[in-house]
Write a protein that holds these residues in place. Structure first.
Motif, PDB file in Angstrom:
ATOM      1  N   GLU A  18       0.733  -1.322   0.140  1.00  0.00           N
ATOM      2  CA  GLU A  18       0.053   0.035  -0.109  1.00  0.00           C
ATOM      3  C   GLU A  18       0.775   1.200  -0.079  1.00  0.00           C
ATOM      4  O   GLU A  18       0.344   2.356  -0.240  1.00  0.00           O
ATOM      5  CB  GLU A  18      -0.805   0.009   1.422  1.00  0.00           C
ATOM      6  N   LYS A  19       2.244   1.133   0.204  1.00  0.00           N
ATOM      7  CA  LYS A  19       3.006   2.420   0.459  1.00  0.00           C
ATOM      8  C   LYS A  19       3.047   2.884  -1.051  1.00  0.00           C
ATOM      9  O   LYS A  19       3.306   4.046  -1.348  1.00  0.00           O
ATOM     10  CB  LYS A  19       4.349   1.926   0.754  1.00  0.00           C
ATOM     11  N   LEU A  20       2.889   2.024  -2.171  1.00  0.00           N
ATOM     12  CA  LEU A  20       2.968   2.596  -3.527  1.00  0.00           C
ATOM     13  C   LEU A  20       1.826   3.658  -3.624  1.00  0.00           C
ATOM     14  O   LEU A  20       1.861   4.502  -4.732  1.00  0.00           O
ATOM     15  CB  LEU A  20       2.538   1.480  -4.500  1.00  0.00           C
ATOM     16  N   LYS A  21       0.875   3.975  -2.707  1.00  0.00           N
ATOM     17  CA  LYS A  21      -0.291   4.687  -3.059  1.00  0.00           C
ATOM     18  C   LYS A  21       0.471   6.135  -2.544  1.00  0.00           C
ATOM     19  O   LYS A  21      -0.415   7.082  -3.087  1.00  0.00           O
ATOM     20  CB  LYS A  21      -1.352   4.345  -2.170  1.00  0.00           C
ATOM     21  N   ASP A  22       1.456   6.039  -2.042  1.00  0.00           N
ATOM     22  CA  ASP A  22       2.248   7.636  -1.817  1.00  0.00           C
ATOM     23  C   ASP A  22       3.065   8.100  -2.893  1.00  0.00           C
ATOM     24  O   ASP A  22       3.555   8.978  -2.798  1.00  0.00           O
ATOM     25  CB  ASP A  22       3.255   7.505  -0.485  1.00  0.00           C
ATOM     26  N   ILE A  23       3.170   7.318  -4.058  1.00  0.00           N
ATOM     27  CA  ILE A  23       3.875   7.799  -5.083  1.00  0.00           C
ATOM     28  C   ILE A  23       3.516   9.065  -5.740  1.00  0.00           C
ATOM     29  O   ILE A  23       2.418   9.459  -5.843  1.00  0.00           O
ATOM     30  CB  ILE A  23       4.093   6.642  -6.220  1.00  0.00           C
ATOM     31  N   LYS A  24       4.675   9.977  -5.722  1.00  0.00           N
ATOM     32  CA  LYS A  24       4.333  11.214  -6.172  1.00  0.00           C
ATOM     33  C   LYS A  24       4.546  11.526  -7.764  1.00  0.00           C
ATOM     34  O   LYS A  24       4.150  12.461  -8.374  1.00  0.00           O
ATOM     35  CB  LYS A  24       5.194  12.441  -5.487  1.00  0.00           C
ATOM     36  N   GLY A  25       5.356  10.611  -8.156  1.00  0.00           N
ATOM     37  CA  GLY A  25       5.889  10.577  -9.722  1.00  0.00           C
ATOM     38  C   GLY A  25       4.543  10.448 -10.574  1.00  0.00           C
ATOM     39  O   GLY A  25       3.227  10.168 -10.277  1.00  0.00           O
ATOM     40  N   LYS A  26       4.805  10.700 -11.890  1.00  0.00           N
ATOM     41  CA  LYS A  26       3.748  10.575 -12.979  1.00  0.00           C
ATOM     42  C   LYS A  26       3.887   9.469 -14.134  1.00  0.00           C
ATOM     43  O   LYS A  26       3.151   9.029 -14.765  1.00  0.00           O
ATOM     44  CB  LYS A  26       3.526  11.797 -13.710  1.00  0.00           C
ATOM     45  N   LYS A  27       5.267   9.062 -13.943  1.00  0.00           N
ATOM     46  CA  LYS A  27       5.695   7.978 -14.974  1.00  0.00           C
ATOM     47  C   LYS A  27       6.401   6.824 -14.259  1.00  0.00           C
ATOM     48  O   LYS A  27       7.524   7.153 -13.670  1.00  0.00           O
ATOM     49  CB  LYS A  27       6.318   8.391 -16.291  1.00  0.00           C
ATOM     50  N   VAL A  28       6.032   5.750 -14.244  1.00  0.00           N
ATOM     51  CA  VAL A  28       6.523   4.663 -13.597  1.00  0.00           C
ATOM     52  C   VAL A  28       7.055   3.440 -14.489  1.00  0.00           C
ATOM     53  O   VAL A  28       6.210   2.758 -15.271  1.00  0.00           O
ATOM     54  CB  VAL A  28       5.516   3.958 -12.560  1.00  0.00           C
ATOM     55  N   TYR A  29       8.295   3.152 -14.254  1.00  0.00           N
ATOM     56  CA  TYR A  29       8.908   1.933 -15.287  1.00  0.00           C
ATOM     57  C   TYR A  29       9.136   0.699 -14.247  1.00  0.00           C
ATOM     58  O   TYR A  29       9.723   0.684 -13.506  1.00  0.00           O
ATOM     59  CB  TYR A  29      10.132   2.574 -15.694  1.00  0.00           C
ATOM     60  N   ILE A  30       8.181  -0.345 -14.786  1.00  0.00           N
ATOM     61  CA  ILE A  30       8.286  -1.413 -14.011  1.00  0.00           C
ATOM     62  C   ILE A  30       9.039  -2.459 -14.561  1.00  0.00           C
ATOM     63  O   ILE A  30       8.870  -2.795 -15.711  1.00  0.00           O
ATOM     64  CB  ILE A  30       6.909  -1.932 -13.836  1.00  0.00           C
ATOM     65  N   VAL A  31       9.991  -3.042 -13.828  1.00  0.00           N
ATOM     66  CA  VAL A  31      11.124  -4.285 -14.397  1.00  0.00           C
ATOM     67  C   VAL A  31      10.780  -5.254 -13.573  1.00  0.00           C
ATOM     68  O   VAL A  31      10.625  -5.415 -12.138  1.00  0.00           O
ATOM     69  CB  VAL A  31      12.542  -3.768 -13.931  1.00  0.00           C
ATOM     70  N   THR A  32      10.372  -6.398 -14.297  1.00  0.00           N
ATOM     71  CA  THR A  32       9.969  -7.611 -13.770  1.00  0.00           C
ATOM     72  C   THR A  32      10.376  -8.803 -14.729  1.00  0.00           C
ATOM     73  O   THR A  32      10.914  -8.848 -15.615  1.00  0.00           O
ATOM     74  CB  THR A  32       8.368  -7.648 -13.305  1.00  0.00           C
ATOM     75  N   ASP A  33       9.561 -10.133 -14.307  1.00  0.00           N
ATOM     76  CA  ASP A  33       9.641 -11.206 -15.509  1.00  0.00           C
ATOM     77  C   ASP A  33       8.079 -11.456 -15.628  1.00  0.00           C
ATOM     78  O   ASP A  33       7.386 -11.154 -14.939  1.00  0.00           O
ATOM     79  CB  ASP A  33      10.538 -12.166 -14.785  1.00  0.00           C
ATOM     80  N   GLU A  34       8.202 -12.460 -16.711  1.00  0.00           N
ATOM     81  CA  GLU A  34       6.887 -12.886 -17.168  1.00  0.00           C
ATOM     82  C   GLU A  34       6.175 -13.738 -16.146  1.00  0.00           C
ATOM     83  O   GLU A  34       4.990 -13.495 -16.135  1.00  0.00           O
ATOM     84  CB  GLU A  34       6.877 -13.734 -18.383  1.00  0.00           C
ATOM     85  N   LEU A  35       6.996 -14.302 -15.039  1.00  0.00           N
ATOM     86  CA  LEU A  35       5.797 -15.110 -14.198  1.00  0.00           C
ATOM     87  C   LEU A  35       5.250 -14.131 -13.232  1.00  0.00           C
ATOM     88  O   LEU A  35       4.146 -14.467 -12.875  1.00  0.00           O
ATOM     89  CB  LEU A  35       7.066 -15.905 -13.230  1.00  0.00           C
ATOM     90  N   MET A  36       5.920 -13.257 -12.941  1.00  0.00           N
ATOM     91  CA  MET A  36       5.143 -11.969 -11.772  1.00  0.00           C
ATOM     92  C   MET A  36       3.935 -11.546 -12.605  1.00  0.00           C
ATOM     93  O   MET A  36       2.875 -11.230 -11.962  1.00  0.00           O
ATOM     94  CB  MET A  36       6.259 -10.819 -11.705  1.00  0.00           C
ATOM     95  N   VAL A  37       3.953 -11.509 -13.973  1.00  0.00           N
ATOM     96  CA  VAL A  37       2.580 -11.108 -14.636  1.00  0.00           C
ATOM     97  C   VAL A  37       1.824 -12.008 -14.475  1.00  0.00           C
ATOM     98  O   VAL A  37       0.579 -11.761 -14.339  1.00  0.00           O
ATOM     99  CB  VAL A  37       2.993 -10.615 -16.010  1.00  0.00           C
ATOM    100  N   LYS A  38       1.996 -13.296 -14.880  1.00  0.00           N
ATOM    101  CA  LYS A  38       1.159 -14.424 -14.979  1.00  0.00           C
ATOM    102  C   LYS A  38       0.559 -14.681 -13.491  1.00  0.00           C
ATOM    103  O   LYS A  38      -0.709 -15.158 -13.306  1.00  0.00           O
ATOM    104  CB  LYS A  38       1.732 -15.829 -15.253  1.00  0.00           C
ATOM    105  N   LEU A  39       1.356 -14.438 -12.436  1.00  0.00           N
ATOM    106  CA  LEU A  39       0.827 -14.678 -11.197  1.00  0.00           C
ATOM    107  C   LEU A  39      -0.097 -13.492 -10.509  1.00  0.00           C
ATOM    108  O   LEU A  39      -0.761 -13.721  -9.435  1.00  0.00           O
ATOM    109  CB  LEU A  39       2.163 -14.848 -10.150  1.00  0.00           C
ATOM    110  N   GLY A  40      -0.109 -12.388 -11.360  1.00  0.00           N
ATOM    111  CA  GLY A  40      -0.983 -11.380 -10.773  1.00  0.00           C
ATOM    112  C   GLY A  40      -0.380 -10.389  -9.858  1.00  0.00           C
ATOM    113  O   GLY A  40      -0.958  -9.411  -9.643  1.00  0.00           O
ATOM    114  N   ASN A  41       0.872 -10.638  -9.948  1.00  0.00           N
ATOM    115  CA  ASN A  41       1.713  -9.610  -8.770  1.00  0.00           C
ATOM    116  C   ASN A  41       1.630  -8.202  -9.498  1.00  0.00           C
ATOM    117  O   ASN A  41       1.543  -7.215  -8.875  1.00  0.00           O
ATOM    118  CB  ASN A  41       2.801 -10.156  -8.606  1.00  0.00           C
ATOM    119  N   ILE A  42       1.906  -8.134 -10.842  1.00  0.00           N
ATOM    120  CA  ILE A  42       1.882  -6.832 -11.389  1.00  0.00           C
ATOM    121  C   ILE A  42       0.575  -6.229 -11.394  1.00  0.00           C
ATOM    122  O   ILE A  42       0.595  -4.806 -11.021  1.00  0.00           O
ATOM    123  CB  ILE A  42       2.481  -6.896 -13.078  1.00  0.00           C
ATOM    124  N   ALA A  43      -0.475  -6.949 -11.324  1.00  0.00           N
ATOM    125  CA  ALA A  43      -1.891  -6.239 -11.372  1.00  0.00           C
ATOM    126  C   ALA A  43      -2.021  -5.403 -10.070  1.00  0.00           C
ATOM    127  O   ALA A  43      -2.665  -4.265  -9.979  1.00  0.00           O
ATOM    128  CB  ALA A  43      -2.837  -7.321 -11.582  1.00  0.00           C
TER     129      ALA A  43
END
Length: 384
Positions: A18-43
């Motif tokens: 939930e700390k991500l709710k405090d982000i002040k930026g406007k453009k976020v670059y997410i670095v990860t692998d395909e498994l994280m996407v499939k597991l729903g963690n990126i969502a």
């Protein structure tokens, strides 16, 4: 004069994402692998970003033992996207990839603008394994696939600004990975405890990390849904990272880097396999010598409540304790058990030793080493 600096803000316990709710930026670059996407963690991340109206871009091509080519590809994407925030989510490979991308991104930016005007992107690391401690370190390890070499990079600019230690992301980690990464934590903490730059400050983190590993790793291995064990191991990984980024590591990691690159052994498993042999060598217990290094290892046995009526007994107790822990998690004790052919090992040993001698971790090993010493360690580790 020595320096101890905790530059990373650490947020922990369940739902600290939930700390991500405090982000002040406007453009976020997410670095990860395909498994994280499939597991729903990126969502879980993009849901928060979408709710805040933040633009985001995903680079999901991370692979185990990140290569120079993968980092270059991620770098080009980042230059095009121009983010103000980087979020790395995954195991050590994802965080190390993000670090490598950031390292070279800053190098590129330095060439284009006045250095005083560089705005370094906010760097947030979210580990999904309890192992590398990369979320709080200035280290990254990159693989040169052409030369089968792992290259450690050290730069304060790569240290994450924020680490989110949320155990909810690790409860589905399989037992074998839990074992490998957990023993990587143990290796980090033990090496930091005896390293040349160890201090009262690093000892605190190393000791607590070691205690947590012996108390909670087997529980997490046997039951991935054990929330307390998962959370404690996640904390242990982070604490070990704090310890070794200040104290340094040693030849356990130098040899593991070289072995892993040559034979494609998971990093944590390579560390775990070598650890008893490294303690035996560094302590000198079989050479009729009781050194300050041996005292340090024996002190770990005291902290753990292992037999330690003499320095030698303390060192032996630590070695045996590690062996028992490994055995309970089906970790091989020799390289030959990992189906590495002896001829192939013999052909590779000189190259492995050469690369280990040049590894950045070797300089902080508590005992000065020669090539002949590393060869003997590897010989023992092959057949015991």
């Amino acid at each position: 004069m020595k320096r101890f600096n905790l530059s990373t803000e650490i947020y922990y316990e369940s739902n600290s994402i939930e700390k991500l709710k405090d982000i002040k930026g406007k453009k976020v670059y997410i670095v990860t692998d395909e498994l994280m996407v499939k597991l729903g963690n990126i969502a879980k991340i993009t849901y928060i970003l979408d709710d805040k109206g933040i633009d985001w871009c995903i680079f999901d091509k991370v692979i185990p033992d990140p290569t120079v080519n993968i980092i270059n590809e991620g770098l080009f994407n980042m230059i095009e996207f121009k983010p103000d925030t980087i979020v790395a989510i995954g195991g050590g490979s994802s965080i190390d990839t993000a670090k490598g991308i950031l390292y070279f991104y800053l190098k590129v930016v330095e060439r284009l603008v006045d250095e005083d005007n560089i705005n370094k992107p906010l760097f947030i690391a979210i580990p999904t394994t309890s192992g590398t401690g990369s979320e709080v370190t200035s280290y990254s390890v990159v693989t040169d696939e052409v030369n089968d070499t792992k290259i450690p990079i050290i730069s304060d600019g790569m240290t994450p600004d924020i680490a989110i230690i949320d155990w909810q992301f690790i409860k589905t980690v399989p037992p074998s990975v839990t074992a490998d990464t957990g023993l990587d934590v143990l290796t980090h903490a033990i090496e930091a405890y005896v390293a040349k730059e160890s201090s009262d400050y690093t000892d605190i983190y190393a000791e607590k990390s070691i205690e947590h590993v012996f108390r909670y790793l087997l529980r997490a291995y046997n039951n991935g849904e054990d929330g307390e064990a998962r959370e404690k191991m996640h904390n242990a990984s982070c604490m070990a990272g704090v310890a070794f980024t200040h104290a340094g590591l040693g030849i356990n990691h130098s040899l593991a880097h070289a072995l892993g690159a040559r034979f494609h052994i998971p990093h944590g498993r390579a560390n775990a396999l070598l650890l008893p042999y490294i303690i035996e060598y560094n302590s000198g217990i079989n050479e009729d010598r009781e050194s300050k290094i041996a005292e340090r290892y024996s002190e770990i046995s005291r902290v753990l409540g292992f037999p330690h009526s003499s320095i030698k007994e303390g060192v032996i107790s630590l070695i045996e304790g590690i062996k028992i822990l490994k055995e309970k998690m089906n970790i091989p004790s020799t390289l030959s058990e990992m189906d590495i052919e002896e001829n192939e090992f013999r052909q590779a040993i000189d190259d492995i030793v050469e690369k280990a001698m040049k590894d950045a971790c070797t300089s902080s090993n508590p005992r000065n080493v020669r090539k002949e010493d590393l060869k003997l360690i590897l010989e023992k580790a092959y057949k015991n």
